[in-house]
Design a protein around this motif. Structure first.
Motif, PDB file in Angstrom:
ATOM      1  N   THR A  24       0.822  -1.208   0.000  1.00 23.84           N
ATOM      2  CA  THR A  24       0.000   0.000   0.000  1.00 23.84           C
ATOM      3  C   THR A  24       0.857   1.259   0.000  1.00 23.84           C
ATOM      4  OG1 THR A  24      -1.703  -1.207   1.227  1.00 23.84           O
ATOM      5  CG2 THR A  24      -1.873   1.186   1.188  1.00 23.84           C
ATOM      6  N   VAL A  25       1.949   1.237   0.751  1.00 26.35           N
ATOM      7  CA  VAL A  25       2.856   2.395   0.779  1.00 26.35           C
ATOM      8  C   VAL A  25       3.444   2.648  -0.605  1.00 26.35           C
ATOM      9  CG1 VAL A  25       5.089   3.184   1.654  1.00 26.35           C
ATOM     10  CG2 VAL A  25       3.399   2.251   3.227  1.00 26.35           C
ATOM     11  N   VAL A  26       3.865   1.585  -1.274  1.00 29.04           N
ATOM     12  CA  VAL A  26       4.412   1.741  -2.627  1.00 29.04           C
ATOM     13  C   VAL A  26       3.346   2.289  -3.574  1.00 29.04           C
ATOM     14  CG1 VAL A  26       5.384   0.495  -4.593  1.00 29.04           C
ATOM     15  CG2 VAL A  26       6.140  -0.052  -2.281  1.00 29.04           C
ATOM     16  N   GLY A  27       2.122   1.780  -3.465  1.00 28.72           N
ATOM     17  CA  GLY A  27       1.049   2.282  -4.318  1.00 28.72           C
ATOM     18  C   GLY A  27       0.742   3.751  -4.071  1.00 28.72           C
ATOM     19  N   ILE A  28       0.767   4.174  -2.806  1.00 25.93           N
ATOM     20  CA  ILE A  28       0.515   5.584  -2.492  1.00 25.93           C
ATOM     21  C   ILE A  28       1.609   6.468  -3.083  1.00 25.93           C
ATOM     22  CG2 ILE A  28       0.408   7.249  -0.603  1.00 25.93           C
ATOM     23  CD1 ILE A  28      -0.969   5.107   1.065  1.00 25.93           C
ATOM     24  N   CYS A  29       2.855   6.032  -2.958  1.00 27.44           N
ATOM     25  CA  CYS A  29       3.965   6.826  -3.511  1.00 27.44           C
ATOM     26  C   CYS A  29       3.868   6.927  -5.036  1.00 27.44           C
ATOM     27  CB  CYS A  29       5.293   6.204  -3.102  1.00 27.44           C
ATOM     28  SG  CYS A  29       5.630   6.269  -1.331  1.00 27.44           S
ATOM     29  N   LEU A  30       3.536   5.820  -5.690  1.00 27.68           N
ATOM     30  CA  LEU A  30       3.402   5.856  -7.150  1.00 27.68           C
ATOM     31  C   LEU A  30       2.243   6.752  -7.577  1.00 27.68           C
ATOM     32  CD1 LEU A  30       4.028   2.101  -8.072  1.00 27.68           C
ATOM     33  CD2 LEU A  30       5.601   4.033  -8.318  1.00 27.68           C
ATOM     34  N   VAL A  71       1.653  14.291  -9.541  1.00 28.10           N
ATOM     35  CA  VAL A  71       2.590  15.398  -9.764  1.00 28.10           C
ATOM     36  C   VAL A  71       3.001  15.466 -11.229  1.00 28.10           C
ATOM     37  CG1 VAL A  71       4.883  16.275  -9.183  1.00 28.10           C
ATOM     38  CG2 VAL A  71       3.406  15.373  -7.385  1.00 28.10           C
ATOM     39  N   ALA A  72       3.255  14.308 -11.848  1.00 26.31           N
ATOM     40  CA  ALA A  72       3.636  14.293 -13.263  1.00 26.31           C
ATOM     41  C   ALA A  72       2.509  14.828 -14.142  1.00 26.31           C
ATOM     42  CB  ALA A  72       4.014  12.874 -13.679  1.00 26.31           C
ATOM     43  N   VAL A 119      -4.426  27.314 -11.479  1.00 29.70           N
ATOM     44  CA  VAL A 119      -4.581  27.508 -10.031  1.00 29.70           C
ATOM     45  C   VAL A 119      -5.565  26.497  -9.455  1.00 29.70           C
ATOM     46  CG1 VAL A 119      -5.411  29.105  -8.274  1.00 29.70           C
ATOM     47  CG2 VAL A 119      -3.936  29.932 -10.109  1.00 29.70           C
ATOM     48  N   LEU A 120      -6.674  26.267 -10.170  1.00 33.00           N
ATOM     49  CA  LEU A 120      -7.668  25.308  -9.695  1.00 33.00           C
ATOM     50  C   LEU A 120      -7.082  23.899  -9.626  1.00 33.00           C
ATOM     51  CD1 LEU A 120     -10.577  24.672  -8.887  1.00 33.00           C
ATOM     52  CD2 LEU A 120     -11.113  24.414 -11.325  1.00 33.00           C
ATOM     53  N   VAL A 121      -6.361  23.521 -10.668  1.00 36.06           N
ATOM     54  CA  VAL A 121      -5.743  22.193 -10.671  1.00 36.06           C
ATOM     55  C   VAL A 121      -4.694  22.088  -9.571  1.00 36.06           C
ATOM     56  CG1 VAL A 121      -4.345  20.598 -12.029  1.00 36.06           C
ATOM     57  CG2 VAL A 121      -6.231  21.819 -13.106  1.00 36.06           C
ATOM     58  N   ALA A 122      -3.971  23.180  -9.321  1.00 36.07           N
ATOM     59  CA  ALA A 122      -2.961  23.170  -8.263  1.00 36.07           C
ATOM     60  C   ALA A 122      -3.600  22.973  -6.894  1.00 36.07           C
ATOM     61  CB  ALA A 122      -2.158  24.465  -8.297  1.00 36.07           C
ATOM     62  N   VAL A 123      -4.741  23.625  -6.667  1.00 31.52           N
ATOM     63  CA  VAL A 123      -5.435  23.455  -5.385  1.00 31.52           C
ATOM     64  C   VAL A 123      -5.896  22.008  -5.212  1.00 31.52           C
ATOM     65  CG1 VAL A 123      -7.476  24.120  -4.071  1.00 31.52           C
ATOM     66  CG2 VAL A 123      -6.128  25.863  -5.241  1.00 31.52           C
ATOM     67  N   VAL A 124      -6.466  21.452  -6.279  1.00 30.28           N
ATOM     68  CA  VAL A 124      -6.902  20.053  -6.214  1.00 30.28           C
ATOM     69  C   VAL A 124      -5.713  19.130  -5.970  1.00 30.28           C
ATOM     70  CG1 VAL A 124      -7.966  18.182  -7.525  1.00 30.28           C
ATOM     71  CG2 VAL A 124      -8.914  20.490  -7.656  1.00 30.28           C
ATOM     72  N   ALA A 143      -5.146  16.608  -2.819  1.00 24.03           N
ATOM     73  CA  ALA A 143      -4.950  15.179  -3.062  1.00 24.03           C
ATOM     74  C   ALA A 143      -3.632  14.694  -2.470  1.00 24.03           C
ATOM     75  CB  ALA A 143      -4.997  14.896  -4.563  1.00 24.03           C
ATOM     76  N   VAL A 144      -2.572  15.473  -2.643  1.00 25.43           N
ATOM     77  CA  VAL A 144      -1.273  15.083  -2.093  1.00 25.43           C
ATOM     78  C   VAL A 144      -1.315  15.082  -0.562  1.00 25.43           C
ATOM     79  CG1 VAL A 144       1.143  15.776  -1.892  1.00 25.43           C
ATOM     80  CG2 VAL A 144       0.025  15.804  -4.115  1.00 25.43           C
ATOM     81  N   ALA A 145      -2.021  16.041   0.031  1.00 28.31           N
ATOM     82  CA  ALA A 145      -2.139  16.067   1.494  1.00 28.31           C
ATOM     83  C   ALA A 145      -2.851  14.816   2.006  1.00 28.31           C
ATOM     84  CB  ALA A 145      -2.886  17.323   1.932  1.00 28.31           C
ATOM     85  N   LEU A 146      -3.902  14.404   1.316  1.00 30.76           N
ATOM     86  CA  LEU A 146      -4.599  13.181   1.716  1.00 30.76           C
ATOM     87  C   LEU A 146      -3.707  11.956   1.545  1.00 30.76           C
ATOM     88  CD1 LEU A 146      -8.161  13.814   0.230  1.00 30.76           C
ATOM     89  CD2 LEU A 146      -7.449  13.964   2.618  1.00 30.76           C
ATOM     90  N   LEU A 147      -2.939  11.933   0.465  1.00 30.65           N
ATOM     91  CA  LEU A 147      -2.031  10.804   0.254  1.00 30.65           C
ATOM     92  C   LEU A 147      -0.937  10.767   1.320  1.00 30.65           C
ATOM     93  CD1 LEU A 147      -1.630  10.801  -3.641  1.00 30.65           C
ATOM     94  CD2 LEU A 147      -2.929   9.201  -2.235  1.00 30.65           C
TER      95      LEU A 147
END
Length: 300
Positions: free
Chosen positions: A112-118, A124-125, A165-170, A174-178
């Motif tokens: 699960t950790v590997v999946g979250i990192c990927l 980000v990509a 900006v909208l995509v950056a906020v999303v 998402a990254v914070a939840l991950l």
């Protein structure tokens, strides 16, 4: 102490509820054949070529079943690991308990950790690619309209900036939840390692992160609310969510009890010590009180 807690009714109830949630979730996913029935109906009404449409639908239906079964494998392994741990704690054999179930849980947590990192890297990509594309498109549009003397280019550039900006906020959300899920899984791994070490060496360890128990309570409450909402649209999936939520809450209670019991072993209650020690009992003949009863001797 680990055997006592692992064979307790609390952990047994958690294992039963998690198994029920996995089975109900599997049935709910496999019960999506109604969607394919509707697709068959629309295909027949719109006059699609049956030589192409029906083989395609059969392939999609078979693929969906395989996908559901493959996606359920980690949950089935987790349920099996919980029952393995309960069985080894329930066993009356002396000696250390088997940690095979805990090892399975730890391996699943690592996956699960590997999946979250990927997934985080993928997000980000995608954001970087979208940023480059939006910036290039905005510059091209602005240059095109500026050549004709219009102000539309600035509006297009502003729209592109707003989208970025909208995509950056999303992306940030998402990254914070991950990251939160990543910290949660790392806490699970640390706790499993400490429980395994205590089971193998017999050394008590009360280091159970309160973040882990708190997250289990939060996920349990949120899952319960989602399950209640799903009962009206999909009763089977709603029951699965409720069972999973109850399992999380019971596991949080188990971990809290484990922490308390290990703390009692590490810091047992100290008996009070009185200065001078206890008074020994008197072994001689008690002294005769003046004017006491006559003891048969010669009076003086």
């Amino acid at each position: 102490m680990i055997k006592t807690l692992g064979s307790s009714p609390l952990f047994l109830a958690a294992a039963i509820l998690y198994t029920a949630s996995v089975v109900l979730g599997l049935f709910s996913s496999l019960g999506s054949s109604a969607l394919f029935t509707e697709l068959y109906y629309y295909g027949a009404n719109y006059g699609l070529d049956p030589d192409i449409f029906y083989p395609l639908m059969d392939a999609l239906e078979s693929g969906s079943v395989v996908t559901v079964v493959v996606e359920a494998i980690p949950s089935l392994l987790m349920a099996a690991a919980m029952w393995m741990f309960y069985a080894t704690c329930r066993s009356t054999k002396s000696g250390n308990i088997s940690t095979a179930g805990l090892t399975v849980c730890k391996v699943l947590s690592y996956i699960t950790v590997v999946g979250i990192c990927l997934l985080a890297l993928l997000l980000v990509a995608c954001f970087v690619i979208l940023l480059i594309a939006a910036a290039a498109g905005g510059v091209t549009t602005a240059s095109y309209y500026d050549g004709y003397g219009y102000d539309y280019g600035y509006g297009a550039a502003a729209s592109a900036t707003a989208v970025i900006v909208l995509v950056a906020v999303v992306l940030v959300v998402a990254v914070a939840l991950l990251v939160l899920l990543l910290v949660y899984q790392l806490a699970v791994i640390r706790t499993i390692n400490r429980v395994k070490a205590s089971a193998l060496t017999g050394t008590p360890d009360n280091r159970v992160p309160r973040f882990l128990t708190g997250m289990l309570f939060v996920l349990g409450v949120l899952g319960g609310l989602g399950g209640l909402a799903s009962l009206f649209t999909s009763p089977v999936s709603g029951l699965a969510a409720l069972a999973s939520a109850a399992c999380m809450i019971l596991l949080a209670l188990c971990l809290g009890r484990y922490r308390n019991l290990m703390t009692m072993l590490l810091f047992p209650p100290v008996q009070p010590v009185y200065p001078g020690g206890p008074v020994p009992p008197y072994q001689g003949t008690p002294p005769q009180q003046p004017g006491g009863p006559y003891n048969g001797g010669t009076p003086q």
